[in-house]
Design an enzyme around this catalytic site. Structure first.
Site, PDB file in Angstrom:
ATOM      1  N   SER A  68       5.172   7.188  -1.016  1.00 28.15           N
ATOM      2  CA  SER A  68       4.676   5.965  -1.594  1.00 28.15           C
ATOM      3  C   SER A  68       2.986   5.974  -1.477  1.00 28.15           C
ATOM      4  O   SER A  68       2.295   5.331  -2.171  1.00 28.15           O
ATOM      5  CB  SER A  68       5.180   4.630  -0.745  1.00 28.15           C
ATOM      6  OG  SER A  68       6.054   3.877  -1.175  1.00 28.15           O
ATOM      7  N   LYS A  71       1.511   5.969  -4.884  1.00 27.32           N
ATOM      8  CA  LYS A  71       1.395   4.438  -5.495  1.00 27.32           C
ATOM      9  C   LYS A  71      -0.147   4.226  -5.695  1.00 27.32           C
ATOM     10  O   LYS A  71      -0.447   3.885  -6.877  1.00 27.32           O
ATOM     11  CB  LYS A  71       2.050   3.618  -4.800  1.00 27.32           C
ATOM     12  CG  LYS A  71       3.640   3.646  -4.954  1.00 27.32           C
ATOM     13  CD  LYS A  71       4.194   2.626  -4.225  1.00 27.32           C
ATOM     14  CE  LYS A  71       5.930   2.873  -4.324  1.00 27.32           C
ATOM     15  NZ  LYS A  71       6.599   2.306  -3.144  1.00 27.32           N
ATOM     16  N   TYR A 196       7.997   9.308 -11.954  1.00 24.01           N
ATOM     17  CA  TYR A 196       7.857   8.579 -10.278  1.00 24.01           C
ATOM     18  C   TYR A 196       8.494   9.564  -9.404  1.00 24.01           C
ATOM     19  O   TYR A 196       7.921   9.478  -8.366  1.00 24.01           O
ATOM     20  CB  TYR A 196       8.595   7.320 -10.597  1.00 24.01           C
ATOM     21  CG  TYR A 196       8.588   6.373  -9.442  1.00 24.01           C
ATOM     22  CD1 TYR A 196       7.357   6.100  -9.116  1.00 24.01           C
ATOM     23  CD2 TYR A 196       9.853   6.326  -8.556  1.00 24.01           C
ATOM     24  CE1 TYR A 196       7.706   5.315  -7.626  1.00 24.01           C
ATOM     25  CE2 TYR A 196       9.807   5.880  -7.545  1.00 24.01           C
ATOM     26  CZ  TYR A 196       8.615   5.124  -6.944  1.00 24.01           C
ATOM     27  OH  TYR A 196       8.575   4.379  -5.565  1.00 24.01           O
ATOM     28  N   TYR A 248       3.794  -2.072   3.708  1.00 21.19           N
ATOM     29  CA  TYR A 248       5.095  -2.573   3.393  1.00 21.19           C
ATOM     30  C   TYR A 248       4.767  -3.806   3.951  1.00 21.19           C
ATOM     31  O   TYR A 248       3.564  -4.493   3.906  1.00 21.19           O
ATOM     32  CB  TYR A 248       6.000  -1.800   4.141  1.00 21.19           C
ATOM     33  CG  TYR A 248       6.367  -0.286   3.654  1.00 21.19           C
ATOM     34  CD1 TYR A 248       6.685  -0.072   2.369  1.00 21.19           C
ATOM     35  CD2 TYR A 248       5.932   0.624   4.620  1.00 21.19           C
ATOM     36  CE1 TYR A 248       6.569   0.982   2.107  1.00 21.19           C
ATOM     37  CE2 TYR A 248       6.279   1.874   3.993  1.00 21.19           C
ATOM     38  CZ  TYR A 248       6.584   2.135   2.928  1.00 21.19           C
ATOM     39  OH  TYR A 248       6.431   3.564   2.329  1.00 21.19           O
ATOM     40  N   VAL A 266       7.304   6.777   3.110  1.00 15.35           N
ATOM     41  CA  VAL A 266       8.469   7.204   4.006  1.00 15.35           C
ATOM     42  C   VAL A 266       8.823   8.437   4.297  1.00 15.35           C
ATOM     43  O   VAL A 266       9.431   8.724   5.052  1.00 15.35           O
ATOM     44  CB  VAL A 266       9.805   6.550   3.175  1.00 15.35           C
ATOM     45  CG1 VAL A 266       9.898   5.241   3.304  1.00 15.35           C
ATOM     46  CG2 VAL A 266      10.137   7.017   2.021  1.00 15.35           C
TER      47      VAL A 266
HETATM   48  N1  GLU Z   1      10.127   7.744  -3.358  1.00 12.82           N
HETATM   49  C1  GLU Z   1      10.289   6.656  -2.564  1.00 12.82           C
HETATM   50  C2  GLU Z   1      11.140   5.515  -3.375  1.00 12.82           C
HETATM   51  O1  GLU Z   1      11.006   5.325  -4.418  1.00 12.82           O
HETATM   52  C3  GLU Z   1       9.104   6.180  -2.070  1.00 12.82           C
HETATM   53  C4  GLU Z   1       9.352   5.130  -1.247  1.00 12.82           C
HETATM   54  C5  GLU Z   1       8.278   4.727   0.023  1.00 12.82           C
HETATM   55  O2  GLU Z   1       7.415   5.882   0.474  1.00 12.82           O
HETATM   56  O3  GLU Z   1       8.077   3.679   0.349  1.00 12.82           O
HETATM   57  O4  GLU Z   1      12.175   5.026  -2.732  1.00 12.82           O
END
Ligand code: GLU
Length: 312
Positions: A68, A71, A196, A248, A266
């Site tokens: 994430s 992002k 993604y 989060y 994660v």
């Molecule tokens: N690749 C993970 C997903 O899309 C990233 C989630 C994360 O790190 O929060 O579920």
């Protein structure tokens, strides 16, 4: 000299002190390949922006997938490519209080934009907004940006994690197809998802992440070269969204106890940006119940107290 030694010792002590928490955490398992990580690993790197000095302790050279944290990268590039009005027409900037892969939010808002670019739905949208002639060109743009922003030309994808994520990514597929049906997501859904999954599978170390965090903390200027890598305005927007949505649904608690813009993934990584002072990169794959690195959060709380990092 004395200052450098104090900082180095502080980091070593914080890793030692907080390593015990890794026993209480859990590795992310919904992407099967992430289970191969060493649950006890914990390390960090701090870049002091003023003099471009780097300090590290523990597992700061271990590679992990940024998940994430990517992002933040796709948001930066999407803002650069499209301008903020066009990006925020497609994705909102409000915290959700729900899980990062929540589906219910999308429909409750009556086909509105996803809540923010730090949850999966929002990030899939920012990824879809990245310019490029084809998917490979877009991926190269993401990689090249991160190579410059980490001062590490060897940044690349971990293919095993990418395959694992692609094979099990049905939740993200659901989010993406739902958004396509409500005209939030444009273009070829499978191609957007593939990009993604690839950006989530980019591998880096805590040292790489500390440099990336330092660029953001320094309003887009690389402390090692004084080169402008991100505009000041984009940095300001990104840091604001990191404060409200980056950790989060523990973002509020993190703001109270640590008080700096941050983003976790994660894979166990966290970037924390202390405006004009430090870029911090953390790795600790044992996660707490909210999905944040459990040892990493404890280290950041201590570090914030020791160095008075809170911006509030
Ligand atoms: N690749 C993970 C997903 O899309 C990233 C989630 C994360 O790190 O929060 O579920």
């Amino acid at each position: 000299m004395k200052r450098k030694k104090l900082m180095k010792n502080l980091l070593i002590n914080l890793v030692e002190k907080n390593k015990k928490y890794t026993e209480e955490g859990k590795l992310a398992s919904y992407i099967p390949a992430l289970l191969k990580a060493d649950k006890e690993a914990l390390g960090l790197c701090v870049v002091d922006i003023k003099n471009n000095e780097e300090y590290w302790a523990g597992d700061s050279d271990v590679k992990f997938t940024i998940q994430s944290i990517s992002k933040v990268v796709s948001l930066i590039i999407a803002l650069n490519d499209n301008g903020r009005e066009n990006v925020f027409k497609k994705v909102n900037v409000e915290p959700t209080g729900m899980g990062f892969n929540s589906i219910v939010n999308l429909e409750i808002r009556n086909q509105d934009r996803p809540y923010n670019p730090m949850i999966n739905a929002g990030a899939i949208v920012t990824t879809s907004l990245i310019f490029g002639e084809n998917e490979d060109h877009k991926l190269q743009r993401i990689l090249n940006f991160l190579r410059r922003a980490t001062n590490n030309p060897s940044i690349d994808i971990n293919k095993e994690i990418y395959e694992s994520e692609k094979a099990t990514g049905d939740r993200n597929r659901s989010l993406a197809y739902f958004m396509k049906s409500s005209n939030i997501l444009e273009g070829n859904v499978e191609e957007v998802l593939d990009l993604y999954f690839k950006q989530c599978s980019i591998e880096a170390t805590a040292k790489d992440m500390a440099r990336f965090a330092a660029v953001i903390a320094n309003d887009g200027i690389a402390p090692w070269s004084d080169e402008i890598l991100i505009s000041r305005e984009v940095c300001r927007i990104v840091k604001t969204i990191m404060v409200t949505c980056g950790m989060y649904d523990a973002s509020g608690e993190f703001a109270v106890h640590v008080g700096v813009p941050a983003k976790s993934g994660v894979g166990g990584g966290i970037i924390a940006t202390v405006p004009k002072r430090y870029g911090i990169g953390i790795y600790g794959p044992a996660l707490d119940s909210k999905g944040n690195s459990i040892g990493g959060i404890h280290i950041l709380k201590d570090l914030s107290e020791e160095l008075e990092l809170s911006i509030f």
